[in-house]
Design an enzyme around this catalytic site. Structure first.
Site, short mmCIF file in Angstrom:
data_model
loop_
_atom_site.label_atom_id
_atom_site.label_comp_id
_atom_site.label_asym_id
_atom_site.label_seq_id
_atom_site.Cartn_x
_atom_site.Cartn_y
_atom_site.Cartn_z
N ILE A 152 0.86 -1.20 0.00
CA ILE A 152 0.00 0.00 0.00
C ILE A 152 0.89 1.24 0.00
CG2 ILE A 152 -1.84 1.26 1.20
CD1 ILE A 152 -2.58 -1.32 2.64
N TYR B 221 -3.89 17.85 -10.73
CA TYR B 221 -4.51 16.76 -9.96
C TYR B 221 -5.57 16.06 -10.80
CZ TYR B 221 -6.86 14.32 -6.12
OH TYR B 221 -7.42 13.37 -5.31
N LYS C 263 -5.46 12.12 -12.14
CA LYS C 263 -6.44 11.09 -11.78
C LYS C 263 -7.17 10.57 -13.01
CE LYS C 263 -5.62 11.03 -7.35
NZ LYS C 263 -5.09 9.83 -6.67
N THR D 145 -9.32 13.80 5.59
CA THR D 145 -7.88 13.55 5.71
C THR D 145 -7.15 14.89 5.60
OG1 THR D 145 -7.54 13.35 3.34
CG2 THR D 145 -8.14 11.33 4.50
P1 NAP Z 1 -3.26 12.37 2.80
O1 NAP Z 1 -3.93 12.26 4.11
O2 NAP Z 1 -2.62 13.65 2.42
O3 NAP Z 1 -2.19 11.18 2.70
C1 NAP Z 1 -1.36 11.08 1.57
C2 NAP Z 1 -0.46 9.87 1.69
O4 NAP Z 1 0.36 9.85 0.52
C3 NAP Z 1 0.45 9.93 2.91
O5 NAP Z 1 0.56 8.67 3.51
C4 NAP Z 1 1.79 10.37 2.32
O6 NAP Z 1 2.87 9.73 3.03
C5 NAP Z 1 1.72 9.77 0.91
N1 NAP Z 1 2.59 10.54 0.02
C6 NAP Z 1 2.43 11.82 -0.37
N2 NAP Z 1 3.51 12.22 -1.09
C7 NAP Z 1 4.35 11.16 -1.14
C8 NAP Z 1 5.63 10.94 -1.71
N3 NAP Z 1 6.29 11.91 -2.36
N4 NAP Z 1 6.20 9.73 -1.56
C9 NAP Z 1 5.57 8.75 -0.88
N5 NAP Z 1 4.36 8.88 -0.32
C10 NAP Z 1 3.76 10.09 -0.44
O7 NAP Z 1 -4.27 12.06 1.60
P2 NAP Z 1 -5.56 11.11 1.50
O8 NAP Z 1 -6.73 11.99 1.45
O9 NAP Z 1 -5.48 9.98 2.44
O10 NAP Z 1 -5.34 10.59 0.00
C11 NAP Z 1 -5.17 9.22 -0.33
C12 NAP Z 1 -5.58 9.05 -1.78
O11 NAP Z 1 -6.99 9.34 -1.92
C13 NAP Z 1 -4.87 10.00 -2.74
O12 NAP Z 1 -4.53 9.33 -3.93
C14 NAP Z 1 -5.93 11.06 -3.04
O13 NAP Z 1 -5.72 11.69 -4.27
C15 NAP Z 1 -7.18 10.22 -3.01
N6 NAP Z 1 -8.40 11.00 -2.78
C16 NAP Z 1 -8.64 11.61 -1.58
C17 NAP Z 1 -9.82 12.31 -1.40
C18 NAP Z 1 -10.14 12.97 -0.09
O14 NAP Z 1 -11.23 13.58 0.01
N7 NAP Z 1 -9.30 12.88 0.92
C19 NAP Z 1 -10.76 12.41 -2.44
C20 NAP Z 1 -10.49 11.79 -3.65
C21 NAP Z 1 -9.31 11.07 -3.81
P3 NAP Z 1 4.24 10.46 3.47
O15 NAP Z 1 3.95 11.92 3.69
O16 NAP Z 1 4.63 9.71 4.69
O17 NAP Z 1 5.18 10.21 2.33
#
Ligand code: NAP
Length: 238
Positions: A6, A141, A145, A179
């Protein structure tokens, strides 16, 4: 025993997915992100910056034998949030690297390493509704996607042509989840993104989903892939 890799396992949806899968005694989880936040005997962490493509290119998965192999390309970044012409090229590159190119490279390596084993393989890409509808300020972004959805659709077509029935792929949009990424979105100046107030309202009205609830929906797809014949789906639909 199943092994689930993951990305972005340190917080948000990736953390919730890792914690949920770890509850299953038959699943081992390998998390890939820059920071480690999980301590569990069945968890292994690989510290990797997914924006560093040279390292991602060289990355190889464990070659141990498992009954099932899962790759969840979850890591993602929303920035840069700004109208095109008002942002830095380096931020655009970094976004595409993490959101689209790293998942493409990891998926390619995953299939190169494991497809010949003829064991069940499931690739889950965490996509977004933003890949289907334009949002001003989110060009990179949204495009990343949309690219992830199309990458998944093409792989599915290739698997069918090659009769690789042991391999499944889904590109799943998680809806609006509470998040850190949503915090970043809400904190953006309205001049960079005209609909920021809509996202502030989601938060103040309690409309954001809990990561643990959304993780359960992803697990439903992992556990019952045949119930989800479409490749590009949204948790809002089930
Ligand atoms: P988040 O809380 O910001 O978490 C992002 C995760 O990605 C963290 O674990 C971070 O880990 C990792 N990450 C970011 N940059 C990285 C890098 N350079 N190298 C390795 N890991 C990296 O975001 P989230 O909302 O959980 O998002 C998870 C997924 O859901 C994403 O693909 C996002 O686009 C998608 N999504 C989210 C939403 C929403 O409403 N939250 C909606 C649609 C889609 P480290 O900082 O430890 O590296």
């Amino acid at each position: 025993m199943t092994i689930a890799f993951i990305t972005g396992s340190s917080r948000g949806l990736g953390l919730a997915l890792a914690e949920l899968l770890l509850k299953d005694k038959n699943v081992k989880v390998v998390g890939i992100s820059r920071h480690q936040t999980i301590e569990n005997p069945k968890y292994e962490h690989i510290a990797l910056d997914l924006s560093d493509l040279k390292t991602v290119e060289k990355f190889r998965f464990h070659v141990d034998e498992y009954d099932k192999y899962i790759l969840i390309n979850n890591a993602g970044v929303i920035e840069p949030i700004a109208h095109v012409g008002h942002t830095f090229s380096t931020d655009i590159v970094s976004n595409y690297n993490v959101n689209l190119i790293a998942p493409s490279l990891l998926t390619n390596t995953f299939l190169r390493q494991f497809s010949e084993l003829k064991k069940p393989i499931h690739i889950i890409n965490v996509s977004s509704g933003a890949g289907k509808h334009p949002i001003d300020g989110w060009s990179t972004y949204n495009a990343s996607k949309a690219g992830l959805d199309m990458f998944s659709l093409v792989i599915d077509r290739e698997l069918k042509i090659n009769n690789d029935n042991h391999i499944r792929i889904h590109s799943i949009a998680p809806g609006v989840v509470d998040t850190e990424m949503q915090g970043t979105i809400r904190n953006t100046d309205i001049k960079n993104f005209s609909t920021v107030d809509k996202f502030k309202d989601y938060f103040s009205h309690g409309d954001l989903a809990k990561p643990s609830d959304i993780a359960k929906k992803y697990k439903k797809v992992i556990d019952n892939p045949d119930d989800f014949p479409e490749v590009v789906i949204s948790v809002r639909d089930f």
